[in-house]
Design a protein around this motif. Structure first.
Motif, short mmCIF file in Angstrom:
data_model
loop_
_atom_site.label_atom_id
_atom_site.label_comp_id
_atom_site.label_asym_id
_atom_site.label_seq_id
_atom_site.Cartn_x
_atom_site.Cartn_y
_atom_site.Cartn_z
N ASN A 174 -43.08 -18.95 -20.75
CA ASN A 174 -44.17 -19.87 -21.05
C ASN A 174 -43.61 -20.94 -21.99
OD1 ASN A 174 -44.20 -18.82 -23.72
ND2 ASN A 174 -45.83 -17.38 -23.24
N ALA A 175 -44.42 -21.89 -22.39
CA ALA A 175 -43.93 -23.02 -23.18
C ALA A 175 -43.37 -22.59 -24.53
CB ALA A 175 -45.05 -24.04 -23.37
N ALA A 176 -44.00 -21.61 -25.18
CA ALA A 176 -43.53 -21.15 -26.49
C ALA A 176 -42.15 -20.50 -26.36
CB ALA A 176 -44.53 -20.19 -27.11
N GLU A 177 -41.95 -19.73 -25.30
CA GLU A 177 -40.65 -19.08 -25.07
C GLU A 177 -39.58 -20.11 -24.70
OE1 GLU A 177 -43.26 -15.29 -23.53
OE2 GLU A 177 -42.22 -16.59 -22.07
N ALA A 178 -39.97 -21.08 -23.88
CA ALA A 178 -39.04 -22.13 -23.49
C ALA A 178 -38.59 -22.94 -24.71
CB ALA A 178 -39.68 -23.06 -22.46
N GLU A 179 -39.49 -23.17 -25.65
CA GLU A 179 -39.14 -23.93 -26.85
C GLU A 179 -38.09 -23.19 -27.68
OE1 GLU A 179 -41.29 -26.10 -30.68
OE2 GLU A 179 -42.49 -24.91 -29.27
N VAL A 180 -38.23 -21.86 -27.74
CA VAL A 180 -37.24 -21.06 -28.47
C VAL A 180 -35.86 -21.21 -27.83
CG1 VAL A 180 -36.51 -18.68 -28.92
CG2 VAL A 180 -38.86 -19.36 -29.38
N LEU A 181 -35.81 -21.21 -26.50
CA LEU A 181 -34.53 -21.27 -25.79
C LEU A 181 -33.95 -22.68 -25.78
CD1 LEU A 181 -35.31 -18.89 -22.81
CD2 LEU A 181 -33.93 -18.42 -24.83
N ASP A 187 -43.60 -33.79 -22.02
CA ASP A 187 -44.15 -33.78 -20.67
C ASP A 187 -43.57 -32.55 -19.95
OD1 ASP A 187 -44.00 -34.39 -17.68
OD2 ASP A 187 -45.17 -36.10 -18.36
N PRO A 188 -44.36 -31.82 -19.13
CA PRO A 188 -43.81 -30.65 -18.43
C PRO A 188 -42.55 -30.96 -17.64
CG PRO A 188 -46.19 -30.73 -18.15
CD PRO A 188 -45.80 -32.01 -18.84
N ALA A 189 -42.45 -32.16 -17.11
CA ALA A 189 -41.28 -32.54 -16.32
C ALA A 189 -40.01 -32.66 -17.16
CB ALA A 189 -41.55 -33.86 -15.60
N ASP A 190 -40.16 -32.62 -18.50
CA ASP A 190 -38.99 -32.71 -19.38
C ASP A 190 -38.30 -31.36 -19.59
OD1 ASP A 190 -39.50 -35.41 -19.75
OD2 ASP A 190 -40.68 -35.09 -21.58
N TRP A 191 -39.01 -30.26 -19.27
CA TRP A 191 -38.44 -28.94 -19.52
C TRP A 191 -37.10 -28.71 -18.82
CZ3 TRP A 191 -39.43 -26.45 -23.60
CH2 TRP A 191 -40.73 -26.33 -24.12
N PRO A 192 -36.94 -29.08 -17.54
CA PRO A 192 -35.65 -28.81 -16.88
C PRO A 192 -34.45 -29.37 -17.62
CG PRO A 192 -37.31 -29.33 -15.24
CD PRO A 192 -37.93 -29.60 -16.58
N ASP A 193 -34.52 -30.64 -18.04
CA ASP A 193 -33.38 -31.23 -18.74
C ASP A 193 -33.10 -30.50 -20.05
OD1 ASP A 193 -32.65 -33.09 -16.90
OD2 ASP A 193 -33.67 -34.79 -17.85
N LEU A 194 -34.15 -30.17 -20.81
CA LEU A 194 -33.97 -29.48 -22.08
C LEU A 194 -33.32 -28.11 -21.87
CD1 LEU A 194 -37.37 -30.25 -23.87
CD2 LEU A 194 -35.11 -31.17 -24.45
N LEU A 195 -33.77 -27.38 -20.86
CA LEU A 195 -33.26 -26.03 -20.64
C LEU A 195 -31.88 -26.05 -19.97
CD1 LEU A 195 -36.67 -24.50 -19.61
CD2 LEU A 195 -35.26 -23.74 -21.55
N ARG A 196 -31.62 -27.04 -19.14
CA ARG A 196 -30.27 -27.17 -18.57
C ARG A 196 -29.25 -27.44 -19.67
NH1 ARG A 196 -32.55 -30.80 -13.69
NH2 ARG A 196 -32.64 -29.23 -12.03
#
Length: 323
Positions: A188-195, A202-211
């Motif tokens: 979820n968003a809170a877990e993704a922020e930790v990683l 924007d939700p579409a920004d998550w892939p770049d941040l996590l990559r």
């Protein structure tokens, strides 16, 4: 026969109290209480089995009545249960307090037993045989981080993809050092922020941040907000259908993971897998239990009719070839 999905991780007792009216913090609140077998790995295994996949579950538990209760529930769901039993220990538990609308207020995880499932346990003949016989590996972050890393490494040697359910922000941190080893993480968003070390505007920004953090493929859910899924080639975005009523949020993320993995195992695209995960989560949100006992392929198919198509987003050309 189709190779089983190997699921490793949490299988314990979920205890949930639901407040009957308006929540009053620091005071006694009237409500109801119940418990049932649960845990990220257990819930996902139940959903996968009900969707028609052969499932083998390996989970640490205690040599007590609660451990036997988990085993009975796994058998009833059609799961091949292969527990690692610590006879002198109590089976872990998760205790949650929910508001009247089903949303979580606070939870307590009594799960120190899982820390005993060290990488050494992966050397057992039974686990090595299970790994060799599987098609996919799904684990959760109830396991120690070094165990998850060792599991993913062993699976990769055999060409078996490893997906992980992040479970919670406190446990997601265990995945940070082994992200490049993992084939997919459900967050979820809170877990993704930790990683990721940052929160997406924007939700579409998550892939770049996590990559950038080292993850090749993952999904990030945001409750009623948009869900994003990505792999090395594509990004898919989907707005979940609005639900008139939510019975209980417990287990929805595990159901999403099971629905998504079920679809990818059957060769569906990332966009279709996102739809399957969303439909499976919606079915679970309407259930008073952490898994919907009535889940079937037919019910999932009817649920899919309510889920819109995912939007496939263009990749950022500045990042092409650098992932």
């Amino acid at each position: 026969m189709t190779a089983p999905v190997l699921v490793i991780g949490g299988a314990h007792i979920d205890r949930r109290g639901r407040i009957g009216g308006q929540t009053r913090l620091g005071a006694s609140n009237p409500g109801t209480w119940f418990d049932e077998p649960g845990g990220g790995a257990f819930n996902a295994a139940c959903n996968l089995a009900r969707l028609g996949h052969p499932v083998r579950l390996i989970a640490p538990r205690g040599g007590d009545a609660n451990g036997q209760r988990v085993a009975a529930a796994a058998e009833q769901a059609g799961i091949e249960d292969c527990p690692v039993v610590f006879l002198d220990r109590a089976t872990p538990s998760y205790t949650a307090i929910l508001e009247n609308d089903g949303n979580l207020i606070v939870a307590l995880a009594d799960m120190a037993l899982y820390d005993l499932f060290t990488p050494r346990r992966l050397r057992s003949r039974s686990l090595r045989d299970s790994l060799a016989a599987t098609q996919n590996v799904l684990c959760d972050a109830n396991l120690p981080g070094d165990t998850i890393a060792a599991l993913a490494t062993s699976a990769a040697r055999l060409g078996k993809p490893t997906a992980v359910i992040a479970i919670s922000p406190a446990k997601a941190i265990r995945l940070k050092t082994c992200l490049p080893l993992l084939d997919h993480v459900f967050m979820n968003a809170a877990e993704a922020e930790v990683l990721a070390g940052a929160r997406a505007v924007d939700p579409a920004d998550w892939p770049d941040l996590l990559r950038r953090a080292g993850l090749r493929s993952g999904t990030v859910t945001m409750g009623a907000g948009a869900t994003v899924a990505f792999d090395e080639n594509d990004i898919a975005l989907l707005a979940p259908p609005r639900l008139e009523a939510i019975s209980d949020v417990t287990g929805a993320g595990d159901a999403f993971a099971a629905g998504f993995l079920s679809a990818t195992t059957c060769g569906e695209t990332i966009g279709e897998a996102l739809r399957h995960g969303t439909a499976c989560a919606a079915i679970t949100l309407r259930s008073p239990h952490a898994t919907a006992a009535n889940l079937t392929r037919e019910l999932l198919k009817s649920g899919l009719a309510l889920v819109p198509a995912a939007a496939i987003l263009p990749r950022n050309p500045l990042n092409s070839g650098h992932e």
